[in-house]
Write an enzyme that holds these catalytic residues in place. Sequence first.
Site, PDB file in Angstrom:
ATOM      1  N   CYS A 168      13.667 105.917  53.259  1.00 16.80           N
ATOM      2  CA  CYS A 168      14.481 107.029  52.747  1.00 16.80           C
ATOM      3  C   CYS A 168      15.858 106.582  52.258  1.00 16.80           C
ATOM      4  O   CYS A 168      16.559 107.361  51.603  1.00 16.80           O
ATOM      5  CB  CYS A 168      14.628 108.096  53.825  1.00 16.80           C
TER       6      CYS A 168
ATOM      7  N   ASN B 130      10.883 116.654  52.789  1.00 20.00           N
ATOM      8  CA  ASN B 130      11.372 115.274  52.836  1.00 20.00           C
ATOM      9  C   ASN B 130      10.497 114.419  51.909  1.00 20.00           C
ATOM     10  O   ASN B 130       9.318 114.231  52.178  1.00 20.00           O
ATOM     11  CB  ASN B 130      11.291 114.779  54.286  1.00 20.00           C
TER      12      ASN B 130
ATOM     13  N   HIS C 177      20.208 112.312  52.288  1.00 22.82           N
ATOM     14  CA  HIS C 177      18.746 112.339  52.372  1.00 22.82           C
ATOM     15  C   HIS C 177      18.339 113.695  52.958  1.00 22.82           C
ATOM     16  O   HIS C 177      18.884 114.139  53.962  1.00 22.82           O
ATOM     17  CB  HIS C 177      18.269 111.193  53.261  1.00 22.82           C
TER      18      HIS C 177
HETATM   19  N1  ACO Z   1       4.967 124.100  64.523  1.00 27.31           N
HETATM   20  C1  ACO Z   1       5.072 124.650  65.756  1.00 27.31           C
HETATM   21  N2  ACO Z   1       5.375 123.896  66.852  1.00 27.31           N
HETATM   22  C2  ACO Z   1       5.588 122.587  66.674  1.00 27.31           C
HETATM   23  C3  ACO Z   1       5.500 121.970  65.404  1.00 27.31           C
HETATM   24  C4  ACO Z   1       5.143 122.777  64.311  1.00 27.31           C
HETATM   25  N3  ACO Z   1       5.034 122.292  63.047  1.00 27.31           N
HETATM   26  N4  ACO Z   1       5.747 120.651  65.548  1.00 27.31           N
HETATM   27  C5  ACO Z   1       6.022 120.436  66.846  1.00 27.31           C
HETATM   28  N5  ACO Z   1       5.917 121.609  67.532  1.00 27.31           N
HETATM   29  C6  ACO Z   1       6.119 121.852  68.960  1.00 27.31           C
HETATM   30  C7  ACO Z   1       5.910 120.621  69.777  1.00 27.31           C
HETATM   31  O1  ACO Z   1       4.539 120.434  70.060  1.00 27.31           O
HETATM   32  C8  ACO Z   1       6.725 120.959  71.001  1.00 27.31           C
HETATM   33  O2  ACO Z   1       5.973 121.793  71.821  1.00 27.31           O
HETATM   34  P1  ACO Z   1       6.009 121.614  73.435  1.00 27.31           P
HETATM   35  O3  ACO Z   1       7.432 121.862  73.819  1.00 27.31           O
HETATM   36  O4  ACO Z   1       5.055 122.655  73.908  1.00 27.31           O
HETATM   37  O5  ACO Z   1       5.579 120.191  73.673  1.00 27.31           O
HETATM   38  C9  ACO Z   1       7.895 121.771  70.462  1.00 27.31           C
HETATM   39  O6  ACO Z   1       7.479 122.228  69.162  1.00 27.31           O
HETATM   40  C10 ACO Z   1       9.158 120.981  70.308  1.00 27.31           C
HETATM   41  O7  ACO Z   1       8.851 119.748  69.669  1.00 27.31           O
HETATM   42  P2  ACO Z   1       9.956 118.703  69.346  1.00 27.31           P
HETATM   43  O8  ACO Z   1       9.348 117.467  68.728  1.00 27.31           O
HETATM   44  O9  ACO Z   1      10.844 118.528  70.535  1.00 27.31           O
HETATM   45  O10 ACO Z   1      10.768 119.485  68.228  1.00 27.31           O
HETATM   46  P3  ACO Z   1      12.172 119.149  67.646  1.00 27.31           P
HETATM   47  O11 ACO Z   1      13.076 120.288  67.839  1.00 27.31           O
HETATM   48  O12 ACO Z   1      12.649 117.781  68.077  1.00 27.31           O
HETATM   49  O13 ACO Z   1      11.876 119.060  66.093  1.00 27.31           O
HETATM   50  C11 ACO Z   1      11.445 117.484  64.328  1.00 27.31           C
HETATM   51  C12 ACO Z   1      10.928 118.129  65.592  1.00 27.31           C
HETATM   52  C13 ACO Z   1      11.716 118.551  63.295  1.00 27.31           C
HETATM   53  C14 ACO Z   1      10.420 116.496  63.787  1.00 27.31           C
HETATM   54  C15 ACO Z   1      12.767 116.756  64.662  1.00 27.31           C
HETATM   55  O14 ACO Z   1      12.599 115.902  65.743  1.00 27.31           O
HETATM   56  C16 ACO Z   1      13.293 115.939  63.499  1.00 27.31           C
HETATM   57  O15 ACO Z   1      13.731 116.497  62.518  1.00 27.31           O
HETATM   58  N6  ACO Z   1      13.325 114.610  63.637  1.00 27.31           N
HETATM   59  C17 ACO Z   1      13.795 113.756  62.568  1.00 27.31           C
HETATM   60  C18 ACO Z   1      12.770 113.664  61.511  1.00 27.31           C
HETATM   61  C19 ACO Z   1      13.298 112.909  60.337  1.00 27.31           C
HETATM   62  O16 ACO Z   1      14.376 113.162  59.856  1.00 27.31           O
HETATM   63  N7  ACO Z   1      12.592 111.958  59.860  1.00 27.31           N
HETATM   64  C20 ACO Z   1      13.150 111.263  58.725  1.00 27.31           C
HETATM   65  C21 ACO Z   1      12.521 110.096  58.407  1.00 27.31           C
HETATM   66  S1  ACO Z   1      11.016 110.281  57.540  1.00 27.31           S
HETATM   67  C22 ACO Z   1      10.888 108.909  56.588  1.00 27.31           C
HETATM   68  O17 ACO Z   1      11.631 108.007  56.663  1.00 27.31           O
HETATM   69  C23 ACO Z   1       9.747 108.858  55.591  1.00 27.31           C
END
Ligand code: ACO
Length: 331
Positions: A112, A288, A258
């Site tokens: 990214c 993304n 990004h």
């Molecule tokens: N819909 C509903 N529930 C979901 C979803 C979904 N799409 N995805 C995860 N959940 C659930 C999980 O299973 C979890 O449930 P549980 O508590 O029962 O286990 C709950 O939601 C919370 O999950 P978390 O992973 O803790 O959610 P979080 O608030 O951390 O958000 C996210 C997840 C959006 C992926 C976040 O961690 C994030 O943005 N991380 C950075 C991602 C990023 O920027 N990547 C960039 C690089 S990509 C690249 O380089 C190509």
Amino acid sequence: MVGVKILGAGKFVPDIIATNDDFAKIVDTNDEWITTRTGIKKRHIANGEPTWYLGAMAAKAAVKNSGVEPEDIGLIIVTTITNDYSTPSISCIIQRELGVKGSMAIDVNCACSGFVYGFDMAKRYLQTDDNLKYALVVSAEELSKITDYTDRSTCVLFGDGAAAVVLEKCENSIYSAYLGADGTGAKFLLAKSYDSHTPFSNDEVKVEDDMPKRDNNCLYQDGRVVYKFATKTLPLACEKSCEMLGITPNDIDCIIPHQANKRIIETAAKNLSLPLERFFLNLEEYGNTSSASVPLALCDAIDTGAIKRGDKVCLVGFGAGLTYGSVIFEY
Ligand code: ACO
């Protein structure tokens, strides 16, 4: 100070649009979760057209908008993590499509952060090679190729798209770049490539590393670690490139980060004590798109008048590697 001028920008996204409601039909999710956790509403998804096609279409638009003749482009840099071929490079194919002959053609894989790295590489070539008039930087991605559409925690995040800029050297301008990487974080964000299988293989030679074992080629991330990395790195990279110019983030007219997650950008804005309005956001539309996300946002910022000639613009990338980088230039 020698800087760089954007002569023209262009973008291309595939026709298919997948909304949050569309994802709710294939995995256990809903619009409310995706919107509040990411800010994403829809993404464009390729319908079998190759990544190079998206890049070539964006490149053609950028060249047309620049008014530059394709034969005057001496350098083509293309950033991608989703090339159609291991070889040839995507930059050679895009060169072919543009009808440019003889230019340098370089692929860059910095995930990214790719566009920010490619932009800075182009600037350095333009600055040091007097025979080089114009450079083209293209970012083209089809994350749909490496997305696991059964994994709700990642599939809702990614989309496909491409964008490009034509650059020339600019005397008496401002410019700074702060680029880096932390390979110890490689294990937190990855998509596996090929395994080696030969008639000569045996079980004796084994190299163990700490990368997670994967049985597919789809993107894997430790979302929370990546989130922490992103919220720390985005403001840091911005501050460092400002320091190099003796200015503060408040002196920047528009920050184009990004487009991974709206919450990451909101946190960064808070850490930099800047209003969110200072950041250009379009992730609601595209999700993304890895290295294409910064130039897609740059294109939209130009097209909507969010940046004007003379503005100080900061581009910031962060992603797999872990890589990061920011550049400041005058639009
Ligand atoms: N819909 C509903 N529930 C979901 C979803 C979904 N799409 N995805 C995860 N959940 C659930 C999980 O299973 C979890 O449930 P549980 O508590 O029962 O286990 C709950 O939601 C919370 O999950 P978390 O992973 O803790 O959610 P979080 O608030 O951390 O958000 C996210 C997840 C959006 C992926 C976040 O961690 C994030 O943005 N991380 C950075 C991602 C990023 O920027 N990547 C960039 C690089 S990509 C690249 O380089 C190509």
